[in-house]
Write a protein that holds these residues in place. Sequence first.
Motif, mmCIF file in Angstrom:
data_model
loop_
_atom_site.group_PDB
_atom_site.id
_atom_site.type_symbol
_atom_site.label_atom_id
_atom_site.label_comp_id
_atom_site.label_asym_id
_atom_site.label_seq_id
_atom_site.Cartn_x
_atom_site.Cartn_y
_atom_site.Cartn_z
ATOM 1 N N ASN A 104 0.846 -1.197 0.000
ATOM 2 C CA ASN A 104 0.000 0.000 0.000
ATOM 3 C C ASN A 104 0.877 1.242 0.000
ATOM 4 O OD1 ASN A 104 -1.934 -1.923 0.448
ATOM 5 N ND2 ASN A 104 -2.320 -1.375 2.578
ATOM 6 N N PHE A 105 0.426 2.267 -0.714
ATOM 7 C CA PHE A 105 0.995 3.606 -0.570
ATOM 8 C C PHE A 105 -0.111 4.439 0.049
ATOM 9 C CE2 PHE A 105 3.531 1.940 -4.179
ATOM 10 C CZ PHE A 105 4.796 2.123 -3.647
ATOM 11 N N GLY A 106 -0.008 4.661 1.363
ATOM 12 C CA GLY A 106 -1.120 5.336 2.058
ATOM 13 C C GLY A 106 -2.360 4.476 1.962
ATOM 14 N N HIS A 107 -3.457 5.062 1.463
ATOM 15 C CA HIS A 107 -4.707 4.300 1.349
ATOM 16 C C HIS A 107 -4.788 3.521 0.039
ATOM 17 C CE1 HIS A 107 -6.290 5.939 4.992
ATOM 18 N NE2 HIS A 107 -6.199 7.201 4.554
ATOM 19 N N LEU A 108 -3.822 3.746 -0.831
ATOM 20 C CA LEU A 108 -3.875 3.109 -2.157
ATOM 21 C C LEU A 108 -3.241 1.722 -2.098
ATOM 22 C CD1 LEU A 108 -4.542 3.559 -5.201
ATOM 23 C CD2 LEU A 108 -2.185 4.328 -5.475
ATOM 24 N N GLU A 109 -4.041 0.715 -2.414
ATOM 25 C CA GLU A 109 -3.548 -0.666 -2.412
ATOM 26 C C GLU A 109 -3.034 -0.991 -3.817
ATOM 27 O OE1 GLU A 109 -5.162 -4.925 -0.640
ATOM 28 O OE2 GLU A 109 -6.600 -3.496 -1.475
ATOM 29 N N VAL A 110 -1.703 -1.072 -3.964
ATOM 30 C CA VAL A 110 -1.092 -1.233 -5.284
ATOM 31 C C VAL A 110 -0.907 -2.714 -5.627
ATOM 32 C CG1 VAL A 110 0.916 -0.645 -6.718
ATOM 33 C CG2 VAL A 110 0.046 0.997 -5.076
ATOM 34 N N LEU A 111 -0.546 -3.528 -4.647
ATOM 35 C CA LEU A 111 -0.436 -4.983 -4.842
ATOM 36 C C LEU A 111 -1.347 -5.677 -3.842
ATOM 37 C CD1 LEU A 111 3.466 -5.281 -5.167
ATOM 38 C CD2 LEU A 111 1.800 -5.176 -7.037
ATOM 39 N N SER A 153 5.901 -2.414 -11.895
ATOM 40 C CA SER A 153 7.204 -1.954 -11.394
ATOM 41 C C SER A 153 7.281 -2.081 -9.874
ATOM 42 C CB SER A 153 7.472 -0.506 -11.812
ATOM 43 O OG SER A 153 7.754 -0.465 -13.199
ATOM 44 N N THR A 154 6.171 -1.802 -9.200
ATOM 45 C CA THR A 154 6.152 -1.943 -7.730
ATOM 46 C C THR A 154 6.417 -3.391 -7.347
ATOM 47 O OG1 THR A 154 4.579 -0.119 -7.551
ATOM 48 C CG2 THR A 154 4.772 -1.570 -5.647
ATOM 49 N N PHE A 155 5.788 -4.316 -8.059
ATOM 50 C CA PHE A 155 5.997 -5.746 -7.778
ATOM 51 C C PHE A 155 7.473 -6.105 -7.962
ATOM 52 C CE2 PHE A 155 6.239 -10.159 -9.401
ATOM 53 C CZ PHE A 155 5.795 -10.822 -8.260
ATOM 54 N N GLU A 168 11.255 -1.581 -2.760
ATOM 55 C CA GLU A 168 10.003 -1.193 -2.097
ATOM 56 C C GLU A 168 9.741 -2.212 -1.009
ATOM 57 O OE1 GLU A 168 8.318 1.418 -2.434
ATOM 58 O OE2 GLU A 168 8.675 2.174 -4.451
ATOM 59 N N LYS A 169 9.442 -1.726 0.198
ATOM 60 C CA LYS A 169 9.201 -2.657 1.298
ATOM 61 C C LYS A 169 7.739 -3.085 1.277
ATOM 62 C CE LYS A 169 10.878 -2.933 6.080
ATOM 63 N NZ LYS A 169 10.877 -4.357 6.024
ATOM 64 N N PRO A 170 7.467 -4.400 1.181
ATOM 65 C CA PRO A 170 6.078 -4.855 1.174
ATOM 66 C C PRO A 170 5.341 -4.433 2.444
ATOM 67 C CG PRO A 170 7.556 -6.633 0.532
ATOM 68 C CD PRO A 170 8.415 -5.507 1.016
ATOM 69 N N THR A 171 4.044 -4.169 2.307
ATOM 70 C CA THR A 171 3.216 -3.856 3.475
ATOM 71 C C THR A 171 2.972 -5.131 4.275
ATOM 72 O OG1 THR A 171 2.168 -2.091 2.207
ATOM 73 C CG2 THR A 171 1.034 -2.804 4.201
ATOM 74 N N SER A 172 2.765 -6.243 3.563
ATOM 75 C CA SER A 172 2.621 -7.541 4.238
ATOM 76 C C SER A 172 3.008 -8.642 3.271
ATOM 77 C CB SER A 172 1.184 -7.745 4.724
ATOM 78 O OG SER A 172 0.289 -7.688 3.633
ATOM 79 N N GLY A 173 3.210 -9.839 3.827
ATOM 80 C CA GLY A 173 3.606 -10.976 3.001
ATOM 81 C C GLY A 173 5.091 -11.257 3.113
ATOM 82 N N SER A 174 5.547 -12.263 2.384
ATOM 83 C CA SER A 174 6.961 -12.626 2.457
ATOM 84 C C SER A 174 7.515 -12.907 1.061
ATOM 85 C CB SER A 174 7.156 -13.864 3.352
ATOM 86 O OG SER A 174 6.455 -14.958 2.804
ATOM 87 N N ILE A 175 8.830 -12.693 0.924
ATOM 88 C CA ILE A 175 9.534 -12.978 -0.326
ATOM 89 C C ILE A 175 10.733 -13.842 0.037
ATOM 90 C CG2 ILE A 175 10.867 -11.975 -2.224
ATOM 91 C CD1 ILE A 175 9.027 -9.418 -1.644
ATOM 92 N N ASP A 185 -2.677 -6.787 -13.391
ATOM 93 C CA ASP A 185 -3.674 -5.735 -13.572
ATOM 94 C C ASP A 185 -4.380 -5.502 -12.254
ATOM 95 O OD1 ASP A 185 -5.371 -3.900 -14.897
ATOM 96 O OD2 ASP A 185 -6.894 -5.446 -15.167
ATOM 97 N N GLY A 186 -4.510 -4.226 -11.883
ATOM 98 C CA GLY A 186 -5.202 -3.909 -10.628
ATOM 99 C C GLY A 186 -4.562 -4.542 -9.406
ATOM 100 N N GLY A 187 -3.227 -4.695 -9.454
ATOM 101 C CA GLY A 187 -2.509 -5.223 -8.287
ATOM 102 C C GLY A 187 -2.580 -6.722 -8.124
ATOM 103 N N LYS A 188 -3.126 -7.429 -9.119
ATOM 104 C CA LYS A 188 -3.234 -8.891 -9.024
ATOM 105 C C LYS A 188 -2.688 -9.542 -10.291
ATOM 106 C CE LYS A 188 -7.223 -9.224 -5.991
ATOM 107 N NZ LYS A 188 -8.632 -9.531 -5.843
#
Length: 245
Positions: free
Chosen positions: A15-22, A46-48, A56-63, A215-218
């Motif tokens: 997320n960037f603020g309230h915007l959920e990008v992934l 590009s964010t992915f 970019e630091k993920p908001t949640s999840g693991s890599i 598309d649309g973060g998915k």
Amino acid sequence: MQDKNIIQVRNLSKNFGHLEVLKDISIDFKEKEVVSIIGPSGGGKSTFLRCLNLLEKPTSGSILFDGTDLCAKGVDINKQRERIGMVFQHFNLFNNMNVMRNLTVAPVKIKKMEKEEAEAKAMDLLKRLGLEDKADYYPSQLSGGQKQRIAIMRSLMMDPDVMLFDEPTSALDPEMIGEVLDVMKQLAKSGMTMIIVTHEMRFAREVSSRVLFLDGGKVDEDATAKEFFTHPKSPRLISFLDKVL
């Protein structure tokens, strides 16, 4: 023997603020795979890609990279990044250093390679691309295509296990795109694991082992290149390909 998973993404959100990008992406990348990521602007491509090496630091999840969770506390991310090459849209060369220094500064400083050894390796790479006469040139004296090929070589100097490409040809004039894609084709043939955000559909079709539609973060579609372009399944992808092909 099957190639192993080199990168495993689990429930990745950003997320960037309230915007959920992934949005909750889980996907694996195998060694020696060439995966192209395509999709509309603003879809999160590009964010992915930048999350895969924690630019970019993920908001949640693991890599997981080769079994190490890059998001875990205490992981030396710089050590891990030595094994993940990154090529940017705008080259990101050091303008105050000539080509030779651009290529050798990281292996000498980070990998503690001897300067002579690094310079010999750099010259070998330059010769392979027919750019050996540019060793003393500064970035401002090079064409866009030359800069991008030098940027790819700079990543190769570190002997990475994976190469990430963020729209590597989108800042180039049309006639220079081919020379950069040729280098990437050679890399693919050599067995380099590559993940590429690109608008070059022909390249994605010819060189990729897999193509993702983001598309649309998915991830809306994930298929072999042949299947992806000849039998797209998602309505969104069908409409996208109609516009770009």
